[in-house]
Motif scaffolding. Structure first.
Motif, PDB file in Angstrom:
ATOM      1  N   GLU A   1       0.744  -1.275   0.107  1.00 38.72           N
ATOM      2  CA  GLU A   1       0.066   0.208   0.124  1.00 38.72           C
ATOM      3  C   GLU A   1       0.885   1.284   0.055  1.00 38.72           C
ATOM      4  N   LYS A   2       1.988   1.279   0.652  1.00 41.10           N
ATOM      5  CA  LYS A   2       2.857   2.464   0.765  1.00 41.10           C
ATOM      6  C   LYS A   2       3.519   2.702  -0.436  1.00 41.10           C
ATOM      7  N   ALA A   3       3.754   1.521  -1.035  1.00 41.46           N
ATOM      8  CA  ALA A   3       4.499   1.598  -2.417  1.00 41.46           C
ATOM      9  C   ALA A   3       3.640   2.091  -3.426  1.00 41.46           C
ATOM     10  N   VAL A   4       2.281   1.694  -3.669  1.00 34.49           N
ATOM     11  CA  VAL A   4       1.164   2.357  -4.451  1.00 34.49           C
ATOM     12  C   VAL A   4       0.884   3.681  -4.238  1.00 34.49           C
ATOM     13  N   SER A   5       0.910   4.064  -2.758  1.00 36.63           N
ATOM     14  CA  SER A   5       0.862   5.537  -2.639  1.00 36.63           C
ATOM     15  C   SER A   5       1.551   6.386  -2.999  1.00 36.63           C
ATOM     16  N   GLU A   6       3.049   5.852  -3.106  1.00 34.84           N
ATOM     17  CA  GLU A   6       4.193   6.738  -3.505  1.00 34.84           C
ATOM     18  C   GLU A   6       4.324   6.705  -4.988  1.00 34.84           C
ATOM     19  N   ILE A   7       3.445   6.221  -5.700  1.00 43.22           N
ATOM     20  CA  ILE A   7       3.404   6.194  -7.110  1.00 43.22           C
ATOM     21  C   ILE A   7       2.497   7.571  -7.407  1.00 43.22           C
ATOM     22  N   LYS A   8       1.786   8.308  -6.746  1.00 40.70           N
ATOM     23  CA  LYS A   8       1.192   9.279  -6.883  1.00 40.70           C
ATOM     24  C   LYS A   8       0.129   9.274  -7.985  1.00 40.70           C
ATOM     25  N   GLU A   9      -0.194   8.242  -8.325  1.00 41.01           N
ATOM     26  CA  GLU A   9      -1.361   8.061  -9.541  1.00 41.01           C
ATOM     27  C   GLU A   9      -2.561   7.437  -8.916  1.00 41.01           C
ATOM     28  N   LYS A  10      -3.648   7.697  -9.472  1.00 42.87           N
ATOM     29  CA  LYS A  10      -4.905   7.124  -9.023  1.00 42.87           C
ATOM     30  C   LYS A  10      -5.095   5.772  -9.355  1.00 42.87           C
ATOM     31  N   VAL A  11      -5.520   5.234  -8.162  1.00 46.41           N
ATOM     32  CA  VAL A  11      -5.475   3.608  -8.383  1.00 46.41           C
ATOM     33  C   VAL A  11      -7.046   3.063  -8.348  1.00 46.41           C
TER      34      VAL A  11
ATOM     35  N   PHE B   1      -7.297  -3.008  -7.128  1.00 46.87           N
ATOM     36  CA  PHE B   1      -6.030  -3.067  -6.328  1.00 46.87           C
ATOM     37  C   PHE B   1      -6.261  -4.203  -5.292  1.00 46.87           C
ATOM     38  N   GLU B   2      -7.450  -3.860  -4.475  1.00 51.08           N
ATOM     39  CA  GLU B   2      -7.783  -5.066  -3.575  1.00 51.08           C
ATOM     40  C   GLU B   2      -7.726  -6.482  -4.070  1.00 51.08           C
ATOM     41  N   GLN B   3      -8.187  -6.582  -5.200  1.00 55.36           N
ATOM     42  CA  GLN B   3      -8.214  -7.971  -6.011  1.00 55.36           C
ATOM     43  C   GLN B   3      -6.691  -8.609  -6.014  1.00 55.36           C
ATOM     44  N   GLU B   4      -5.935  -7.677  -6.741  1.00 56.63           N
ATOM     45  CA  GLU B   4      -4.687  -7.857  -7.023  1.00 56.63           C
ATOM     46  C   GLU B   4      -3.999  -8.235  -5.671  1.00 56.63           C
ATOM     47  N   LEU B   5      -4.178  -7.388  -4.595  1.00 56.49           N
ATOM     48  CA  LEU B   5      -3.502  -7.730  -3.414  1.00 56.49           C
ATOM     49  C   LEU B   5      -3.875  -8.941  -2.592  1.00 56.49           C
ATOM     50  N   ILE B   6      -5.223  -9.059  -3.035  1.00 55.09           N
ATOM     51  CA  ILE B   6      -5.636 -10.492  -2.489  1.00 55.09           C
ATOM     52  C   ILE B   6      -4.863 -11.681  -3.093  1.00 55.09           C
ATOM     53  N   TYR B   7      -4.692 -11.605  -4.419  1.00 54.39           N
ATOM     54  CA  TYR B   7      -4.189 -12.550  -5.309  1.00 54.39           C
ATOM     55  C   TYR B   7      -2.658 -12.686  -4.999  1.00 54.39           C
ATOM     56  N   TYR B   8      -2.051 -11.361  -4.648  1.00 58.26           N
ATOM     57  CA  TYR B   8      -0.732 -11.615  -4.304  1.00 58.26           C
ATOM     58  C   TYR B   8      -0.401 -12.113  -2.910  1.00 58.26           C
ATOM     59  N   LEU B   9      -1.233 -11.809  -2.101  1.00 56.65           N
ATOM     60  CA  LEU B   9      -1.006 -12.331  -0.809  1.00 56.65           C
ATOM     61  C   LEU B   9      -1.270 -13.866  -0.558  1.00 56.65           C
ATOM     62  N   GLU B  10      -2.321 -14.285  -1.322  1.00 61.19           N
ATOM     63  CA  GLU B  10      -2.595 -15.814  -1.495  1.00 61.19           C
ATOM     64  C   GLU B  10      -1.317 -16.774  -1.611  1.00 61.19           C
ATOM     65  N   LYS B  11      -0.519 -16.008  -2.689  1.00 60.68           N
ATOM     66  CA  LYS B  11       0.625 -16.719  -3.517  1.00 60.68           C
ATOM     67  C   LYS B  11       1.655 -16.841  -2.227  1.00 60.68           C
ATOM     68  N   TYR B  12       1.617 -15.855  -1.048  1.00 56.46           N
ATOM     69  CA  TYR B  12       2.440 -15.982  -0.062  1.00 56.46           C
ATOM     70  C   TYR B  12       1.959 -16.776   1.193  1.00 56.46           C
ATOM     71  N   ASP B  13       0.720 -17.201   0.989  1.00 55.79           N
ATOM     72  CA  ASP B  13       0.270 -17.659   2.457  1.00 55.79           C
ATOM     73  C   ASP B  13       0.753 -19.363   2.178  1.00 55.79           C
ATOM     74  N   ILE B  14       1.274 -19.748   3.518  1.00 55.49           N
ATOM     75  CA  ILE B  14       1.933 -20.760   3.822  1.00 55.49           C
ATOM     76  C   ILE B  14       0.944 -21.797   4.672  1.00 55.49           C
ATOM     77  N   THR B  15      -0.313 -21.461   4.761  1.00 54.78           N
ATOM     78  CA  THR B  15      -0.934 -22.295   5.843  1.00 54.78           C
ATOM     79  C   THR B  15      -1.058 -23.759   5.396  1.00 54.78           C
ATOM     80  N   GLU B  16      -1.165 -24.049   4.272  1.00 63.10           N
ATOM     81  CA  GLU B  16      -1.266 -25.494   3.793  1.00 63.10           C
ATOM     82  C   GLU B  16       0.172 -26.204   4.237  1.00 63.10           C
TER      83      GLU B  16
END
Length: 291
Positions: free
Chosen positions: A190-200, A205-220
């Motif tokens: 979120e900090k990286a996106v805010s520093e871009i200073k472009e409207k998002v 963004f939430e969809q992409e974020l969820i997808y990205y976080l799921e890739k790093y989930d290690i629960t299984e």
């Protein structure tokens, strides 16, 4: 139960005129590699002895030796008179050797009888008593090897339990560290996106974020790793040693640890993963010696 492939056993049997000694040494090997040392007079017993050892020891590099030592008078020996006379004549031809009186003949006879092959065995077949004794002595030596292997296996089992406990403790630390890890990842993104200073587009963004976080989930991976660790411990308690099965489980443990490491994206967690790998390597090294 964990049984080592390293072992040593010795058994001795005393007959009226012979001492029979059987020694067995074993080391680790993927399959049974059996080497037999046996006097030529007992060669007809090699196959039955090989089958007996193979059935009892199943795996490993096995050196099997049978020694038969004469301890009494050899009643079936025959003196080779022609050979003794030949030795005496040859010695009599040496310069300075007197062969013309009884006393010197006795001395030459004593010397000649010490040369090789002057006594020969009339019987070329092993006595039934010897064969029975060799078989019984072999069984006792095998029992000694099995006891040695069991004692070595008990030491290995303690080592494995120690390493498995260490991995479990590290996994608990990973679980604790993981609570804040994904939140930290989200904050950084979120900090990286805010520093871009472009409207998002916030929804995108939430969809992409969820997808990205799921890739790093290690629960299984955490659940599977814990199951594999428990299964490893349970397998060590079965009545028969399961070296090959334990090696397979160790491979599965390694696979989950590697996946956690690749997904971690977190310095502290990756350090824990390195420690888990180190513990697992120590397990794999010792598994090479498990029956």
């Amino acid at each position: 139960m964990v049984t080592s492939m390293t072992g040593y056993g010795k058994a001795v049997h005393q007959l009226s005129d012979k001492k029979i000694t059987v020694e067995i040494r074993t080391l680790n090997s993927k399959n049974l590699d059996l080497n037999i040392r046996l006097s030529s007079i007992y060669r007809q017993q090699e196959l039955p002895l090989r089958q007996l050892v193979a059935k009892s020891l199943s795996r490993g590099k096995v050196d099997f030796s049978v020694y038969v030592e004469q301890t009494g008078v050899v009643v079936n020996s025959k003196l080779n008179l022609e050979l003794v006379e030949s030795y005496m004549r040859q010695m009599g031809q040496l310069d300075g050797v007197m062969f013309d009186n009884h006393s010197h003949k006795i001395q030459l006879l004593e010397i000649a009888t010490k040369f090789p092959d002057v006594f020969s065995q009339e019987s070329k077949e092993a006595a039934k008593e010897d064969i029975t004794a060799i078989q019984e002595t072999t069984k006792n030596a095998i029992l000694a090897v099995q006891e040695f292997r069991k004692d070595e296996g008990d030491v290995l089992e303690l080592e494995f339990n120690k390493r498995i406990r260490n991995i479990k403790l590290l996994l608990e630390q990973v679980v604790e560290e993981d609570i804040d890890r994904l939140a930290d990842v989200r904050t950084r993104l979120e900090k990286a996106v805010s520093e871009i200073k472009e409207k998002v587009d916030q929804n995108r963004f939430e969809q992409e974020l969820i997808y990205y976080l799921e890739k790093y989930d290690i629960t299984e991976e955490k659940v599977r790793l814990e199951n594999h660790l428990n299964y490893f411990t349970e397998t060590m308690t079965v009545p028969e040693s399961q070296g090959k099965k334990l090696a397979f489980i160790a491979q599965e443990i390694g696979r989950e640890v590697n996946t956690i490491g690749s997904k971690a994206n977190h310095a502290a967690m990756q350090q824990m993963v390195v420690q888990m790998k180190d513990e697992l390597e120590k397990i794999k090294e010792q598994l090479l010696n498990v029956l």
